[in-house]
Design an enzyme around this catalytic site. Structure first.
Site, PDB file in Angstrom:
ATOM      1  N   PRO A  36      64.339  26.255  45.253  1.00 36.45           N
ATOM      2  CA  PRO A  36      65.572  26.952  45.674  1.00 36.45           C
ATOM      3  C   PRO A  36      66.377  27.587  44.540  1.00 36.45           C
ATOM      4  O   PRO A  36      67.497  28.027  44.757  1.00 36.45           O
ATOM      5  CB  PRO A  36      66.374  25.839  46.343  1.00 36.45           C
ATOM      6  CG  PRO A  36      65.972  24.599  45.610  1.00 36.45           C
ATOM      7  CD  PRO A  36      64.526  24.787  45.215  1.00 36.45           C
ATOM      8  N   GLY A  37      65.827  27.640  43.350  1.00 37.99           N
ATOM      9  CA  GLY A  37      66.483  28.430  42.301  1.00 37.99           C
ATOM     10  C   GLY A  37      67.264  27.640  41.278  1.00 37.99           C
ATOM     11  O   GLY A  37      68.018  28.231  40.491  1.00 37.99           O
ATOM     12  N   CYS A  59      57.343  17.959  38.887  1.00 36.14           N
ATOM     13  CA  CYS A  59      58.101  16.713  39.073  1.00 36.14           C
ATOM     14  C   CYS A  59      57.130  15.629  39.534  1.00 36.14           C
ATOM     15  O   CYS A  59      57.444  14.813  40.384  1.00 36.14           O
ATOM     16  CB  CYS A  59      59.279  16.892  40.033  1.00 36.14           C
ATOM     17  SG  CYS A  59      58.830  17.498  41.658  1.00 36.14           S
ATOM     18  N   ASP A  72      56.950  26.293  37.474  1.00 33.14           N
ATOM     19  CA  ASP A  72      57.399  24.989  37.999  1.00 33.14           C
ATOM     20  C   ASP A  72      56.548  24.771  39.247  1.00 33.14           C
ATOM     21  O   ASP A  72      56.950  25.082  40.365  1.00 33.14           O
ATOM     22  CB  ASP A  72      58.892  25.088  38.326  1.00 33.14           C
ATOM     23  CG  ASP A  72      59.501  23.738  38.682  1.00 33.14           C
ATOM     24  OD1 ASP A  72      58.860  22.707  38.417  1.00 33.14           O
ATOM     25  OD2 ASP A  72      60.621  23.726  39.215  1.00 33.14           O
TER      26      ASP A  72
HETATM   27  C1  LIG Z   1      58.787  22.518  42.609  1.00 31.03           C
HETATM   28  S1  LIG Z   1      59.337  23.720  43.713  1.00 31.03           S
HETATM   29  C2  LIG Z   1      60.217  24.785  42.654  1.00 31.03           C
HETATM   30  C3  LIG Z   1      61.609  24.305  42.324  1.00 31.03           C
HETATM   31  C4  LIG Z   1      62.412  25.363  41.602  1.00 31.03           C
HETATM   32  N1  LIG Z   1      61.752  25.838  40.408  1.00 31.03           N
HETATM   33  C5  LIG Z   1      63.793  24.881  41.234  1.00 31.03           C
HETATM   34  O1  LIG Z   1      64.014  24.460  40.105  1.00 31.03           O
HETATM   35  O2  LIG Z   1      64.679  24.930  42.101  1.00 31.03           O
HETATM   36  C6  LIG Z   1      57.886  24.619  43.972  1.00 31.03           C
HETATM   37  C7  LIG Z   1      58.059  25.915  44.732  1.00 31.03           C
HETATM   38  O3  LIG Z   1      56.816  26.614  44.645  1.00 31.03           O
HETATM   39  C8  LIG Z   1      56.665  27.392  45.806  1.00 31.03           C
HETATM   40  N2  LIG Z   1      55.241  27.760  45.844  1.00 31.03           N
HETATM   41  C9  LIG Z   1      54.195  27.014  46.230  1.00 31.03           C
HETATM   42  N3  LIG Z   1      53.057  27.702  46.070  1.00 31.03           N
HETATM   43  C10 LIG Z   1      53.388  28.900  45.552  1.00 31.03           C
HETATM   44  C11 LIG Z   1      52.655  30.055  45.181  1.00 31.03           C
HETATM   45  N4  LIG Z   1      51.335  30.087  45.307  1.00 31.03           N
HETATM   46  N5  LIG Z   1      53.326  31.124  44.708  1.00 31.03           N
HETATM   47  C12 LIG Z   1      54.677  31.089  44.592  1.00 31.03           C
HETATM   48  N6  LIG Z   1      55.425  30.037  44.957  1.00 31.03           N
HETATM   49  C13 LIG Z   1      54.786  28.953  45.418  1.00 31.03           C
HETATM   50  C14 LIG Z   1      57.175  26.498  46.904  1.00 31.03           C
HETATM   51  O4  LIG Z   1      57.555  27.262  48.029  1.00 31.03           O
HETATM   52  C15 LIG Z   1      58.357  25.815  46.218  1.00 31.03           C
HETATM   53  O5  LIG Z   1      59.542  26.499  46.508  1.00 31.03           O
END
Ligand SMILES: C[S@@+](CC[C@H](N)C(=O)[O-])C[C@H]1O[C@@H](n2cnc3c(N)ncnc32)[C@H](O)[C@@H]1O
Length: 428
Positions: free
Chosen positions: A251-252, A369, A316
Site C-alpha cells: 500500500p505504499g 518480511c 519488496d
Molecule cells: C510486501 S507487499 C509490498 C508492501 C509495500 N512495499 C509497502 O511497503 O507498503 C507486496 C506487494 O507486491 C504486490 N505484487 C505481488 N506480485 C507482484 C508482481 N508480480 N508485480 C507487481 N506487484 C506484485 C502485491 O500486490 C503486494 O501489494
C-alpha cells in the site's frame, strides 16, 4: 445483534476451514459491532487465530470424538471458550456461561451440555492438560520444521516472539519535522514514545493510539510503519532527483518513505493489484508526495517499462509474511509449505526480469518480511551466483542471524518485525 463470541467463532471458522484472511473478515464484523464491544472482538479473533493449533490440540484431548464437519461452529465456539479461560483475564464463570449462550445462539442447542462440560473440565484440569500440550507455541508443523532447521538456537524465541502482538511504530517525515521535535510534541499531548535504535526515522509508542490522536498525522508528518520496514530508505540512500522504481509498492509505505528521504525523486510505483495501488495514491496524497502509478505485473517488463533505466530499484517482493506473524497471525493458518516454493519462484523471476531495468552502477534493494532462508539469503545468493554483473554490497546494520547474503532480522518483543534486506549493485 449477534454476540461477540459467536461472531469471533464464525470468523475463526471462515479462516480455518475456508481460507479467508482476517483482513477479509474483520473490518465488516467490526462495523457491525457496538463500539464498546469492538476491542473484545478483536482480542478474541486475533487470540484464537494466534493460538488455534494449540486450542485444536486441547479440544482433541478433551473430546471423546471430533465434532462433525457440519457442526464445526461448535468446535470454533469451544476454541473461543478455551482461549478465554487460558489466556484472557475474563471472569471464568462469564467466559463459560457466555460461550454456552453463544452455542444456543448458533442454533446448536444439542451442544450446550458438551461445551459447558468441556470448558469446566479445562477449568479444573488446566495445568495438567496444558502440560501435555505439544503445540503450545501454536505453529503449523511445516513452519515449525523450517524454522527449527534455519534457526536451531533461536527457534523457540522466534515462535514465542511471533505470538506477542507488535508495538505501534511510526515513521517521522524528515522533510517536515525532526524526530526529536516530534517526540517533544507528542509528550505535550500525553503520548509516550521513544526513538528506535536502528531506523533513524522511527519512534515506538508505549501504547497504541488512534492515528487521529497523533500530532501531525493528517498533515503527513507521521505514518504508521514498523522499524524494520523503515530501514529501506536508510539502506538505499537515494540521491536527490534519482529515478526510482518501487516494483511491488502497495500500500505504499516504503514508496512514501523513499520519497520523503530525498528531494525531487522521480518515482515509478508498480503493483499487480490495481485495487491495492489506489491505496498507494491515497497514502502519498496524505504525505504530499507523488509518483507515477502503474498497475502491472512487474515481471512483464515489456508492458510497462519505457526503456529508460532506473538509478535505484526497490523489490519488496511478495513473500510468506513469516516475519510479521505477530501482526497477522492468520498467516499460520493460511500459508502452506508448498507456497514457499511457489513464492521463491516468483521472487526469482522478478529479480531476473527487473535486473535489466537497472542502470550500470545502480542499486537494487531486495526486501521481504519473511524469515525463511529460501525466500531470503538463499534466494539472493542463488541470484548473485547466476548473474555475472550483480555484486552483493555488505550492509553495516546489525543482524539477528548469520546469513550467506543480506541481513536477517527476527521479530523482537517491543521491537521490530522479522525482515530481510539484501543490496545488489550492477557492475559498470
Ligand atoms: C510486501 S507487499 C509490498 C508492501 C509495500 N512495499 C509497502 O511497503 O507498503 C507486496 C506487494 O507486491 C504486490 N505484487 C505481488 N506480485 C507482484 C508482481 N508480480 N508485480 C507487481 N506487484 C506484485 C502485491 O500486490 C503486494 O501489494
Amino acid at each position: 445483534m449477534k454476540s461477540t463470541r459467536l461472531i469471533a467463532a464464525e470468523i475463526l471458522l471462515n479462516v480455518v476451514d475456508h481460507g479467508r484472511s482476517l483482513n477479509d473478515e474483520l473490518p465488516a464484523a467490526l462495523a457491525d459491532t457496538e463500539l464498546d464491544d469492538q476491542p473484545f472482538l478483536q482480542q478474541l479473533v486475533y487470540g484464537t487465530t494466534r493460538y488455534y493449533f494449540a486450542l485444536d490440540e486441547i479440544i482433541q484431548k478433551i473430546l471423546d470424538k471430533p465434532i462433525k464437519d457440519k457442526e464445526r461452529i461448535v468446535h470454533m465456539l469451544l476454541a473461543v471458550g478455551l482461549y478465554q479461560l487460558w489466556k484472557l483475564n475474563v471472569a471464568e464463570h462469564a467466559a463459560i456461561n457466555e460461550t454456552v449462550s453463544a452455542v444456543t445462539e448458533s442454533k446448536r442447542k444439542w451442544a450446550t451440555g458438551l461445551v459447558n462440560a468441556s470448558l469446566r473440565r479445562f477449568q479444573r484440569e488446566k495445568d495438567a492438560i496444558l502440560a501435555e500440550c505439544r503445540r503450545g507455541d501454536s505453529f503449523p508443523g511445516w513452519l515449525n520444521k523450517r524454522l527449527r532447521q534455519a534457526y536451531p538456537e533461536q527457534f523457540a524465541e522466534i515462535c514465542g516472539n511471533s505470538n506477542v502482538p507488535g508495538p505501534m511504530t511510526l515513521r517521522i517525515n524528515a522533510k517536515r519535522v525532526i524526530r526529536e521535535q516530534w517526540l517533544k510534541l507528542a509528550e505535550t499531548e500525553g503520548i509516550v514514545a521513544q526513538a528506535c535504535e536502528h531506523a533513524n526515522s522511527a519512534v515506538t509508542l508505549a501504547a497504541a493510539a488512534p492515528v487521529a490522536m497523533l500530532p501531525g498525522f493528517d498533515a503527513g508528518d507521521v505514518s504508521v510503519q514498523d522499524e524494520a520496514a523503515q530501514l529501506c530508505a536508510q539502506i538505499l540512500e537515494l540521491n536527490d532527483a534519482a529515478r526510482v522504481l518501487d516494483a511491488c509498492s502497495a500500500p505504499g509505505g516504503k514508496t512514501g518513505h523513499l520519497l520523503e528521504s530525498a528531494q525531487n525523486v522521480q518515482m515509478t510505483a508498480l503493483d499487480v493489484s490495481a485495487e491495492r495501488l489506489q491505496r498507494v495514491g491515497e497514502n502519498l496524497a496524505r504525505i504530499g508526495e507523488t509518483a507515477e502509478l502503474i498497475a502491472a505485473d512487474a515481471a512483464d517488463v515489456e508492458l510497462w517499462w519505457s526503456g529508460e533505466p532506473f538509478d535505484a530499484i526497490l523489490l519488496d517482493a511478495p513473500c510468506s509474511g513469516t516475519g510479521v506473524i505477530r501482526r497477522h497471525p492468520d498467516i499460520k493458518l493460511l500459508r502452506k509449505s508448498a507456497d514457499i516454493t511457489a513464492l521463491a519462484k516468483i521472487q526469482r523471476n522478478l529479480l531476473n526480469k527487473l535486473w535489466p531495468t537497472l542502470k550500470p552502477g545502480g542499486r537494487l534493494l531486495y526486501a521481504t518480511c519473511s524469515i525463511l532462508p529460501d525466500e531470503n539469503s538463499h534466494q539472493v545468493a542463488g541470484f548473485v551466483a547466476e548473474t555475472p554483473d550483480a555484486e552483493l554490497i555488505p550492509l553495516t546494520l546489525p543482524a539477528d542471524a548469520e546469513t550467506a547474503a543480506g541481513i536477517q532480522w527476527l521479530p523482537q518483543v517491543d521491537g521490530h518485525d522479522g525482515f530481510f534486506y539484501a543490496l545488489l549493485e550492477k557492475q559498470l
